[in-house]
Write a protein that holds these residues in place. Structure first.
Motif, PDB file in Angstrom:
ATOM      1  N   UNK A   3     -12.269 -15.415   9.915  1.00 38.17           N
ATOM      2  CA  UNK A   3     -11.366 -14.273   9.694  1.00 38.17           C
ATOM      3  C   UNK A   3     -10.494 -14.554   8.473  1.00 38.17           C
ATOM      4  N   UNK A   4     -10.032 -13.463   7.879  1.00 35.74           N
ATOM      5  CA  UNK A   4      -9.027 -13.577   6.813  1.00 35.74           C
ATOM      6  C   UNK A   4      -7.832 -12.747   7.209  1.00 35.74           C
ATOM      7  N   UNK A   5      -6.676 -13.389   7.316  1.00 39.27           N
ATOM      8  CA  UNK A   5      -5.457 -12.663   7.691  1.00 39.27           C
ATOM      9  C   UNK A   5      -4.601 -12.438   6.452  1.00 39.27           C
ATOM     10  N   UNK A   6      -4.328 -11.187   6.163  1.00 37.92           N
ATOM     11  CA  UNK A   6      -3.392 -10.811   5.098  1.00 37.92           C
ATOM     12  C   UNK A   6      -2.023 -10.748   5.742  1.00 37.92           C
ATOM     13  N   UNK A   7      -1.100 -11.528   5.230  1.00 35.13           N
ATOM     14  CA  UNK A   7       0.160 -11.752   5.941  1.00 35.13           C
ATOM     15  C   UNK A   7       1.313 -11.894   4.958  1.00 35.13           C
ATOM     16  N   UNK A   8       2.515 -11.878   5.527  1.00 31.70           N
ATOM     17  CA  UNK A   8       3.711 -12.213   4.756  1.00 31.70           C
ATOM     18  C   UNK A   8       4.596 -13.071   5.668  1.00 31.70           C
ATOM     19  N   UNK A   9       5.183 -14.151   5.149  1.00 31.22           N
ATOM     20  CA  UNK A   9       5.993 -15.020   6.011  1.00 31.22           C
ATOM     21  C   UNK A   9       7.148 -14.250   6.652  1.00 31.22           C
ATOM     22  N   UNK A  10       7.317 -14.441   7.953  1.00 31.03           N
ATOM     23  CA  UNK A  10       8.424 -13.803   8.683  1.00 31.03           C
ATOM     24  C   UNK A  10       8.173 -12.357   9.042  1.00 31.03           C
ATOM     25  N   UNK A  11       7.034 -11.811   8.634  1.00 33.82           N
ATOM     26  CA  UNK A  11       6.728 -10.405   8.936  1.00 33.82           C
ATOM     27  C   UNK A  11       6.035 -10.301  10.298  1.00 33.82           C
ATOM     28  N   UNK A  28      -8.610 -17.812   7.275  1.00 38.94           N
ATOM     29  CA  UNK A  28      -7.916 -18.029   5.991  1.00 38.94           C
ATOM     30  C   UNK A  28      -6.693 -17.145   5.967  1.00 38.94           C
ATOM     31  N   UNK A  29      -5.681 -17.609   5.264  1.00 40.05           N
ATOM     32  CA  UNK A  29      -4.463 -16.815   5.094  1.00 40.05           C
ATOM     33  C   UNK A  29      -4.397 -16.318   3.655  1.00 40.05           C
ATOM     34  N   UNK A  30      -4.103 -15.050   3.501  1.00 38.80           N
ATOM     35  CA  UNK A  30      -3.910 -14.502   2.148  1.00 38.80           C
ATOM     36  C   UNK A  30      -2.550 -13.830   2.097  1.00 38.80           C
ATOM     37  N   UNK A  31      -1.725 -14.317   1.195  1.00 44.51           N
ATOM     38  CA  UNK A  31      -0.339 -13.848   1.107  1.00 44.51           C
ATOM     39  C   UNK A  31      -0.265 -12.489   0.405  1.00 44.51           C
ATOM     40  N   UNK A  32       0.294 -11.522   1.109  1.00 47.93           N
ATOM     41  CA  UNK A  32       0.603 -10.210   0.509  1.00 47.93           C
ATOM     42  C   UNK A  32       2.058  -9.948   0.883  1.00 47.93           C
ATOM     43  N   UNK A  33       2.942 -10.084  -0.063  1.00 48.37           N
ATOM     44  CA  UNK A  33       4.377 -10.058   0.264  1.00 48.37           C
ATOM     45  C   UNK A  33       4.832  -8.665   0.679  1.00 48.37           C
ATOM     46  N   UNK A  34       5.586  -8.617   1.775  1.00 55.19           N
ATOM     47  CA  UNK A  34       6.085  -7.323   2.238  1.00 55.19           C
ATOM     48  C   UNK A  34       7.471  -7.028   1.666  1.00 55.19           C
ATOM     49  N   UNK A  35       8.045  -7.999   0.985  1.00 57.76           N
ATOM     50  CA  UNK A  35       9.345  -7.776   0.343  1.00 57.76           C
ATOM     51  C   UNK A  35       9.320  -8.407  -1.037  1.00 57.76           C
ATOM     52  N   UNK A  36      10.303  -8.050  -1.844  1.00 55.14           N
ATOM     53  CA  UNK A  36      10.210  -8.383  -3.254  1.00 55.14           C
ATOM     54  C   UNK A  36      10.655  -9.764  -3.668  1.00 55.14           C
ATOM     55  N   UNK A  55      -0.804   0.402   2.861  1.00 58.39           N
ATOM     56  CA  UNK A  55       0.100  -0.462   2.107  1.00 58.39           C
ATOM     57  C   UNK A  55       0.919  -1.406   2.965  1.00 58.39           C
ATOM     58  N   UNK A  56       0.378  -1.821   4.095  1.00 64.78           N
ATOM     59  CA  UNK A  56       1.138  -2.712   4.976  1.00 64.78           C
ATOM     60  C   UNK A  56       0.315  -3.942   5.350  1.00 64.78           C
ATOM     61  N   UNK A  57       1.017  -4.908   5.868  1.00 61.07           N
ATOM     62  CA  UNK A  57       0.379  -6.033   6.533  1.00 61.07           C
ATOM     63  C   UNK A  57       0.914  -6.044   7.975  1.00 61.07           C
ATOM     64  N   UNK A  58       0.216  -6.618   8.949  1.00 59.20           N
ATOM     65  CA  UNK A  58      -0.977  -7.447   8.812  1.00 59.20           C
ATOM     66  C   UNK A  58      -2.243  -6.611   8.638  1.00 59.20           C
TER      67      UNK A  58
END
Ligand SMILES: N[C@@H](CCC(=O)N[C@@H](CS)C(=O)NCC(=O)O)C(=O)O
Length: 190
Positions: A3-11, A28-36, A55-58
């Motif tokens: 699996x590949x998880x698109x995530x943002x830390x703390x989200x 696998x983890x793929x970082x997609x930031x939910x904040x700037x 336009x959201x994660x996860x």
């Protein structure tokens, strides 16, 4: 299959991350930031919106089918949690009894729709609710007020002596609840 998880830390993707760890399957983890505040791809970027028009994660890659956007990409935290638990029944993260499954849906639907989208949306993304700058503080206040009631409700349910959200077993609801427990600290400090 990885699996590949698109995530943002703390989200809210943290719940899926926990469930992937519980399952013990490769991912696998793929970082997609939910904040700037971080470098790298953003949820608002064009590239991510091609993958996930919401336009959201996860989002979890490696799930048959498509609801728009990239093939084999599953979105919506509750759907991802249910899918992973159902695909790995040995973990016991999803109960067998339909009544208990319905309790899991009852929790995750409410947490996603009311607590996350409505209350946290009003507090952290007030501009989604009005174009009027003057109205934003009042929208945030509404969110805080609703959130206070929602946390009181959660506490009252958990106060009956149960160890887990759905009594008697650890389910996908518990890591999802942990996200909101963690966010409570951020709301107090914002
Ligand atoms: N309904 C979606 C909501 C997901 C959501 O709003 N995720 C946040 C992170 S916790 C996000 O991607 N925010 C980025 C943005 O709003 O641009 C779900 O339950 O998965």
């Amino acid at each position: 299959m990885t699996y590949r998880l698109y995530y943002s830390p703390g989200a809210c993707s943290m719940a899926t991350h926990i469930v992937l760890e519980e399952i013990g399957t490769p991912y696998e983890l793929i970082l997609i930031c939910s904040r700037g505040e971080r470098e790298g791809a953003m949820t608002a970027s064009d590239a991510w919106r091609v993958m996930n028009p919401k336009g959201r994660i996860p989002a979890l890659a490696g799930v048959p089918g498509s609801s728009g956007g990239a093939a084999e990409l599953l979105t919506e935290a509750p759907a991802i949690l249910f899918y992973l638990a159902a695909m790995h029944p040995d973990t016991g993260l999803l109960p067998a009894d339909p009544a208990d499954v319905a309790r899991c849906i009852e929790w995750t639907n409410w947490l996603s729709g009311n607590v996350h989208a409505m209350s946290f949306g009003q507090i952290w993304r007030a501009q989604r609710f009005s174009d009027d700058e003057q109205a934003l503080d009042s929208i945030r206040a509404k969110g805080r007020s609703a959130l206070g009631e929602q946390y009181a409700y959660i506490e009252s349910v958990l106060a009956d002596g149960r160890e887990w959200a759905v009594p008697d077993f650890y389910s996908i609801v518990d890591p999802y609840l942990l996200v909101f427990y963690q966010w409570s600290g951020r709301v107090v400090s914002t």
